[in-house]
Design an enzyme around this catalytic site. Sequence first.
Site, short mmCIF file in Angstrom:
data_model
loop_
_atom_site.label_atom_id
_atom_site.label_comp_id
_atom_site.label_asym_id
_atom_site.label_seq_id
_atom_site.Cartn_x
_atom_site.Cartn_y
_atom_site.Cartn_z
N LYS A 50 46.27 28.42 31.46
CA LYS A 50 45.01 27.93 30.91
C LYS A 50 43.82 28.60 31.58
CE LYS A 50 47.20 23.56 29.74
NZ LYS A 50 47.56 22.22 30.20
N GLN A 94 46.23 17.18 33.80
CA GLN A 94 47.55 17.74 33.56
C GLN A 94 48.63 16.67 33.73
OE1 GLN A 94 48.30 21.00 32.57
NE2 GLN A 94 50.33 20.15 32.30
N ASP A 117 42.04 17.54 25.07
CA ASP A 117 43.47 17.45 24.86
C ASP A 117 43.80 16.61 23.62
OD1 ASP A 117 45.44 18.80 26.17
OD2 ASP A 117 45.60 17.44 27.87
#
Length: 282
Positions: A50, A94, A117
Site C-alpha cells: 500500500k 490493518q 476501506d
Amino acid sequence: MTARLFSGKALALAMESDQKVRAEALPRNPALAVVLVGDDPASRVYVRNKVRACERTSVRSIEITLPYETTEETVLAEVARLNADPEVDGILVQLPLPEHVDASKVVSAIDPAKDVDGFHTTSAGSLLQGLPGFRPCTPAGVMEILKAAEIDPAGKQALVIGRSMIVGKPMALMLLDADATVTIAHSRTPNLPELCRQADIVVAAAGKADLVKAYMVKEGAVVIDVGTNRLPSGRLVGDVAPDVVDRASVMTPVPGGVGPMTIAMLIENTIRSAEGRLGKAH
C-alpha cells in the site's frame, strides 16, 4: 476453450496514471493513514504494498506502527486523533488486530468520511441502499475488472462463494446493483458444484485452496479468484484450481489478479475523499 487471463496488475497500473494526475492537481497531496498493530508478517507485506502504491500515485502515506500489546483504548485514541486531523483523508486500520482489541469497535470509531476501506456500518448501509459512499476495496476492484474486461453482469447468473463482510456480502450487493441474479454460497452450502455449473460469473472468496475445480464450472463462465492461500511449500494459490482455465472464458490469476486491484481501489477511495474534502469532486 482456454480462458483469457485478466491481469489485475496491469489494470491497477493503468489506473495509477490517472490517480497520480488527479492527486497532483489538488492543493495538497491526499493523505492515507495506515495503522498497524503488532508484527503479523502478512499484514506487513500488505502495508508495504500500500505504501508503494501511495508513492506511485503522489498520495502521502502516514504509517502508524504500534506494538502487539497496545491497548484497545490506545488504538481508539489514535483513530480519534486521525479523525480530527484535517490533513488526513483516509484511515485504514490493518486487520487482523490482536485478540485483545475489538476490531468492530475500532472500525466503527473511524470517521465514515475517512473510511476508505469501506467497512464502517455507515458505508455498509450506503451500499445496501444504493447511496453514494465508500465501497469495500476488494469487491470494488472485482467490479472494475469486469468493466475493463467488457463483461456486463446484467441478466447473468452470478455465484459468490464466501459471505464475509469484507468480500462476500458486499460483492453480492454490487453484482445485484449491476442487475445480475446473485446466489451466495458458503461453507454450509451442500450443492456447491451444482450452483457453480449454473453460474455465468463465479467469484470465489472462500479462502480454501483449489475449491473450484474445472468440472464445477460452466463452459465459458467468467471466474474471478479472490482467494489467497499459502501452501506449506510457500507457494501462493487461489480458491480456483488451475485446470479451470480450460473451461472459463475469462479468469483472474493468483497472484496478480484481484490483489493489485484491491490496493488500486484503496488509493481511488483516498483520492476521492481528498477531492471531496478540497472541493474538487471527481
